[in-house]
Design an enzyme around this catalytic site. Structure first.
Site: not given
Length: 384
Positions: A182, A210, A239
């Protein structure tokens, strides 16, 4: 109590002196990559909404409809009355996306890792963790009571050395890593980690928070390594999917165990219906719009090419500046030019590696990406 306030005040003063105190700043997000702070509109390069789906009309409409039909909250643990119908639908879709037998949805990504790892490991076991793995992986390992061993970042040789030493002494072994890291944006060598784990009968857990939605046409980092065996594929809905929540995709047996023993599922209120519905709508878009999923990485690579940095592996690009003061100063200078690029400081990153963490999304205009690169190049030139 006076002693408590004195303790808190002293800690805050120490953090302030080191430029490490954090402040909450109210931020309103608008369509595209625009945010508003203190009355100013800025182009944000600090958001994990990589596809802009939290603002997508279909995602917002799905969330609103679910809230009207099912209520604002789940009202209880999933094992009591909080297992509303959308959660089962979402688990089937996540398992399909990840190519696993089943999935288990948690209230957040943090709750997923702090629930999964202690459910599968305990005293007498060993958990080997990449040095730069996310904080929730470390927290889950600490809660497990297993022996925790750190291996050098993305260093398969170091992990092999440690497995040779630790695996014969442990009942079970679990290797935990981010799929996409990240703060650095690099990708774990999941194929080599998979081979190594197979040789040592170690269970591989990859946190793909991610990666899902933005790599391999949205399937995530594991799909970049089709031959890899990753029995524990964790991720978030918060996300690229633009919603909120976390999940673990794996075998039916593992998922069944989590649903009866993972403390962060058993003793936590279920995910709100609106969050589940939003994630389902986001999955519809990801599965049908592969061009959309490719945009964030394309923007990141335009940026790294312009700055002469190594080619981006993901939508995250770090610009390491060293000291916390330097990172804060650069962030302030960029904000004055209309960009929001938040400074990341220890303990989130190691000492002397404070940085600008630049996150790209599908809504960024190429012209703005180039303007940001030019602005950062100018700042680095002045600092040299």
């Amino acid at each position: 109590m006076q002693s408590l306030d004195a303790f808190a005040g002293e800690k805050l003063a120490t953090l302030e002196a080191k430029s490490l105190r954090r402040w909450l700043k109210p931020t309103r997000r608008h369509d595209g990559a625009v945010v508003e702070r203190a009355g100013r509109r800025l182009i944000s390069f600090s958001c994990n909404d990589y596809l802009g789906l939290s603002q997508h009309p279909q995602v917002r409409a799905a969330a609103a409809e679910a809230a009207l039909n099912y209520g604002a909250g789940a009202a209880a643990s999933r094992l009591v009355t909080g297992d509303h119908p959308l959660l089962g639908d979402l688990e089937k879709r996540l398992a399909r996306l990840k190519g696993t037998e089943a999935a288990c949805v948690f209230g957040s990504g943090y709750l997923a890792n702090t629930g999964v790892i202690p459910t599968l490991t305990g005293p007498g076991d060993v958990v080997l963790v990449d040095a730069l793995a996310h904080a929730c992986i470390w927290a889950g390992a600490q809660l497990s009571g297993a022996k925790i061993v750190k291996f050098a970042h993305n260093d398969v040789a170091d992990l092999e050395r440690l497995l040779n030493a630790e695996r014969p002494l442990a009942r079970h072994a679990l290797v935990a890593t981010d799929g996409v890291f990240s703060m650095d944006g690099d990708i774990a060598p999941l194929d080599r980690l998979s081979d190594l784990c197979a040789r040592h009968d170690a269970w591989l857990l990859s946190d793909d928070a991610h990666g899902v939605g933005v790599l391999a046409e949205g399937r995530g980092s594991a799909a970049l390594f089709p031959g890899a065996q990753i029995p524990l594929q964790m991720g978030t809905l918060s996300k690229a999917l633009g919603s909120y929540g976390g999940y673990l995709c794996g075998s039916q047996a593992v998922v069944d165990l989590l649903k009866t023993r993972a403390r962060t599922l058993v003793y936590a209120t279920g995910l709100p219906p609106a969050s589940a519905a939003a994630a389902l709508a986001a999955l519809d878009l990801i599965e049908t719009q592969p061009a959309l999923t490719a945009r964030p990485l394309a923007k990141a690579r335009l940026f790294t090419k312009k700055l002469g940095l190594p080619e981006a592996e993901s939508p995250i690009v770090p610009v390491v500046l060293g000291s916390a003061e330097a990172a804060l100063s650069a962030s302030t200078a960029l904000e004055a030019q209309g960009f929001l690029v938040v400074a990341i400081r220890p303990p989130t990153v190691p000492e002397s590696t404070a940085r600008l963490r630049v996150a790209f999304n599908a809504a960024h205009e190429d012209a703005d990406v180039i303007r940001l690169a030019d602005a950062i190049a100018a700042l680095r030139g002045r600092a040299a």
